[in-house]
Design an enzyme around this catalytic site. Structure first.
Site, PDB file in Angstrom:
ATOM      1  N   GLY A  31     -19.047  12.064   1.222  1.00  0.00           N
ATOM      2  CA  GLY A  31     -19.155  13.122   2.299  1.00  0.00           C
ATOM      3  C   GLY A  31     -19.271  14.483   1.602  1.00  0.00           C
ATOM      4  O   GLY A  31     -19.151  14.704   0.428  1.00  0.00           O
ATOM      5  N   GLN A  32     -19.454  15.508   2.624  1.00  0.00           N
ATOM      6  CA  GLN A  32     -19.695  16.870   1.939  1.00  0.00           C
ATOM      7  C   GLN A  32     -18.278  17.488   1.610  1.00  0.00           C
ATOM      8  O   GLN A  32     -17.119  16.686   1.801  1.00  0.00           O
ATOM      9  CB  GLN A  32     -19.966  17.829   2.967  1.00  0.00           C
ATOM     10  CG  GLN A  32     -21.540  17.752   3.640  1.00  0.00           C
ATOM     11  CD  GLN A  32     -21.838  18.825   4.416  1.00  0.00           C
ATOM     12  OE1 GLN A  32     -21.215  18.676   5.540  1.00  0.00           O
ATOM     13  NE2 GLN A  32     -23.203  19.265   4.442  1.00  0.00           N
ATOM     14  N   GLY A  34     -15.213  19.249   1.484  1.00  0.00           N
ATOM     15  CA  GLY A  34     -14.073  19.655   2.841  1.00  0.00           C
ATOM     16  C   GLY A  34     -14.019  18.549   3.816  1.00  0.00           C
ATOM     17  O   GLY A  34     -13.642  18.750   4.774  1.00  0.00           O
ATOM     18  N   GLY A  36     -12.946  15.752   3.697  1.00  0.00           N
ATOM     19  CA  GLY A  36     -11.607  14.748   3.827  1.00  0.00           C
ATOM     20  C   GLY A  36     -11.443  13.542   2.774  1.00  0.00           C
ATOM     21  O   GLY A  36     -10.489  13.114   2.919  1.00  0.00           O
ATOM     22  N   LYS A  37     -12.416  13.567   1.769  1.00  0.00           N
ATOM     23  CA  LYS A  37     -12.223  12.561   0.840  1.00  0.00           C
ATOM     24  C   LYS A  37     -11.075  12.742   0.243  1.00  0.00           C
ATOM     25  O   LYS A  37     -10.314  11.594  -0.141  1.00  0.00           O
ATOM     26  CB  LYS A  37     -13.709  12.559   0.050  1.00  0.00           C
ATOM     27  CG  LYS A  37     -15.053  12.755   0.957  1.00  0.00           C
ATOM     28  CD  LYS A  37     -16.013  12.498  -0.477  1.00  0.00           C
ATOM     29  CE  LYS A  37     -16.191  13.506  -1.267  1.00  0.00           C
ATOM     30  NZ  LYS A  37     -16.204  14.979  -0.745  1.00  0.00           N
ATOM     31  N   SER A  38     -10.853  13.799  -0.487  1.00  0.00           N
ATOM     32  CA  SER A  38      -9.821  13.720  -1.572  1.00  0.00           C
ATOM     33  C   SER A  38      -8.178  13.590  -0.546  1.00  0.00           C
ATOM     34  O   SER A  38      -7.321  12.898  -0.910  1.00  0.00           O
ATOM     35  CB  SER A  38      -9.321  15.051  -2.227  1.00  0.00           C
ATOM     36  OG  SER A  38     -10.671  15.416  -3.013  1.00  0.00           O
ATOM     37  N   GLU A 160     -13.100  12.118  -7.877  1.00  0.00           N
ATOM     38  CA  GLU A 160     -14.358  12.950  -8.517  1.00  0.00           C
ATOM     39  C   GLU A 160     -14.149  12.445 -10.117  1.00  0.00           C
ATOM     40  O   GLU A 160     -14.408  13.434 -10.922  1.00  0.00           O
ATOM     41  CB  GLU A 160     -14.386  14.262  -8.450  1.00  0.00           C
ATOM     42  CG  GLU A 160     -14.511  14.684  -6.855  1.00  0.00           C
ATOM     43  CD  GLU A 160     -15.961  14.386  -6.359  1.00  0.00           C
ATOM     44  OE1 GLU A 160     -16.898  13.935  -7.124  1.00  0.00           O
ATOM     45  OE2 GLU A 160     -16.141  14.285  -5.147  1.00  0.00           O
TER      46      GLU A 160
END
Length: 519
Positions: A31-32, A34, A36-38, A160
């Protein structure tokens, strides 16, 4: 031991996430920035309290009555971005010992696990007696990952992991993921999803805190609209595939990587087989992406504070700060408090919540200082302990203006880029250039100082999470056990020193200060 995520909500970042992540698999979260991945990774690791929903490992809830299941924590390992920045111990051996301490292993088992982890990361046992700080960045990252592997966790969560890696190191990481997947399950948030797609089993597509799709790589390539909807963009290989089909050169639709594209071209060139062109032209996909981008920009422009000139923001910030600091009576301070809080309404919701979050440590400090100021101790006629409400209010009266000014500064910095802040102040101070005033250096310094304060708070929160993850402790985010102070403080200070060094170097490069200047 699958992970079952049900209606997980962490406002304002995640909204009702539902998915099942299978064990012995590699799941990518894409996803972009911001999106919400982290945050989703932190929720899976038990490091972020859920406002709604649940996370279960093999039917066992991770959270129970507001507390994290410690037994499950021991089965989860998480690597944050730049894991090489987490070191604190004098030797690599002590880093391993700390990571394995929560498992209460005997010395023989600790040695076996340490050596096994070193072997997996292709590291020599001789490094155990050396300081972790004397190695290169790539070696530090390998050591940090090795301390996680030594725990023999069932689940490995990676945030990441390819950030900052060169091409050779990234290829090596992709091979390692295949090896690790044989003994554990992996969930990885990444921007380099195209590179890791060939070894992934499933992909979770996140956009604006919602789960758009839980699909296989083949299903994702068959529905490129999901990528556009998430604001990620269509892979170059898939764009080439559509263009080739438009001119009559057939390719399969299920293509997402350059390697797959190359193999398709070789097969088609040898076979000389033609198929009908695609019915979904790349122009249509590009138009969809442009519309999404314009819609996002329009949403941002709705708030005037984001588009007003930086010079006016500087003026407003300085005027409001002076007015607030000149208030000596509660009659004047009360409107000042209302005005400073009202500035939050100028921000988008996520930025307003971030500003409030950044102000919490200062508010806590002010309240504690006021309470301590109110404590009265007398020993003239024997020991007497009392409390003065007047002293408490007097302390609040003196310190609250600084909280208000800080809150306004956060509103300023969150709605303005550093470049805009610097350029705006340069223009405002340009009238003093005839008097040889270093306006450029003053503008850059003022902009960086305003940026540096929230950066310190963000780094503090980040390293508190790292300390919590490494110690496998059960505590709310931001809390540090006394025994883990060194695990938190040393990496934090090193990070802040690096930030200051980077700022000084930036000023030197721009010619704002002499490279030999001593601080």
């Amino acid at each position: 031991m699958p992970i079952i995520v049900e209606n997980v909500t962490i406002e304002p970042i995640l909204n009702s996430i539902n998915c099942t992540i299978q064990d012995h698999s590699l799941t990518l979260i894409i996803g972009q920035s911001g999106a919400g991945k982290s945050t989703l990774l932190l929720a899976l690791a038990g490091l972020m309290k859920l406002q709604a929903g649940s996370v279960s490992y093999d039917q066992v809830p991770l959270w129970n009555k507001g507390k994290v299941n410690r037994e499950l924590l021991l089965r989860i390992a998480i690597a944050f971005q730049s894991p090489e920045h987490q070191f604190f111990a004098q030797t690599v051996q002590r880093e391993f010992d700390y990571s394995l301490r929560p498992y209460r292993l005997d010395s023989t088992e600790r040695t076996l696990r340490t050596n096994d982890a070193l072997q997996q990361m292709k590291l020599q046992q001789s490094i155990l007696l050396k300081s972790p700080f004397e190695f290169s960045g790539g070696q530090k990252r390998s050591i940090a990952i090795a301390t996680l592997l030594a725990a023999h966790s069932d689940w490995l969560l990676l945030d990441e992991p390819s950030a900052g890696l060169d091409a050779t190191a990234a290829v090596r990481l992709r091979k390692q993921l295949i090896e690790w997947k044989a003994n554990r399950s992996i969930v990885m948030a990444t921007h380099d999803w195209e590179f890791f797609l060939p070894v992934a089993d499933r992909i979770l597509v996140i956009s604006d805190g919602t789960l758009l799709a839980d699909v296989t790589p083949a299903e994702l390539s068959a529905a490129p609209g999901l990528l556009l909807q998430a604001g990620i963009g269509v892979p170059d290989a898939l764009k080439v595939s559509y263009e080739l089909q438009k001119v009559g050169i057939p390719t399969q639709m299920l293509i997402l990587t350059p390697e797959q594209m190359a193999m398709q071209l070789i097969d088609r060139l040898e076979g000389r087989q033609l198929q009908a062109p695609s019915t979904l032209p790349v122009e249509q996909m590009a138009s969809m992406a442009i519309k999404k981008t314009v819609a996002a920009e329009n949403d941002l422009q709705k708030r005037w504070v984001y588009r007003v000139e930086a010079r006016l923001k500087w003026l407003m910030y300085m005027v409001l700060s002076i007015i607030i600091l000149l208030q000596y009576r509660w009659l004047g301070m009360t409107p000042a408090i209302i005005i400073s809080l009202s500035t939050l309404l100028l921000l988008r919701r996520e930025h307003a919540l971030q500003a409030i979050k950044l102000c919490k440590p200062l508010l806590f400090f002010i309240m504690v200082a006021a309470v301590f100021a109110g404590i009265q101790v007398s020993i003239e006629d024997g020991f007497m302990l009392g409390f003065s409400v007047n002293a408490l209010w007097s302390t609040l009266h003196r310190m609250l203006p600084f909280l208000e000014v800080t809150l306004i500064s956060f509103v300023f910095t969150l709605s303005t880029s550093t470049t805009e802040m610097k350029q705006g102040l340069e223009k405002a101070l340009s009238i003093f250039e005839r008097f040889r005033v270093p306006t450029k250096m003053l503008a850059l310094s003022a902009s960086l100082v305003l940026r540096f304060i929230p950066m310190i708070l963000i780094e503090t929160e980040r390293f508190s999470l790292i300390a919590a993850a490494r110690g496998k402790r059960i505590a709310r985010k931001g809390q540090i056990r006394f025994r883990d102070i060194h695990v938190f403080t040393i990496p934090l200070l090193l990070s802040l020193f690096q930030m200051v060094e980077d700022l000084i170097m930036a000023m030197e490069i721009r010619g704002y200060m002499d490279k030999d200047t001593k601080l």
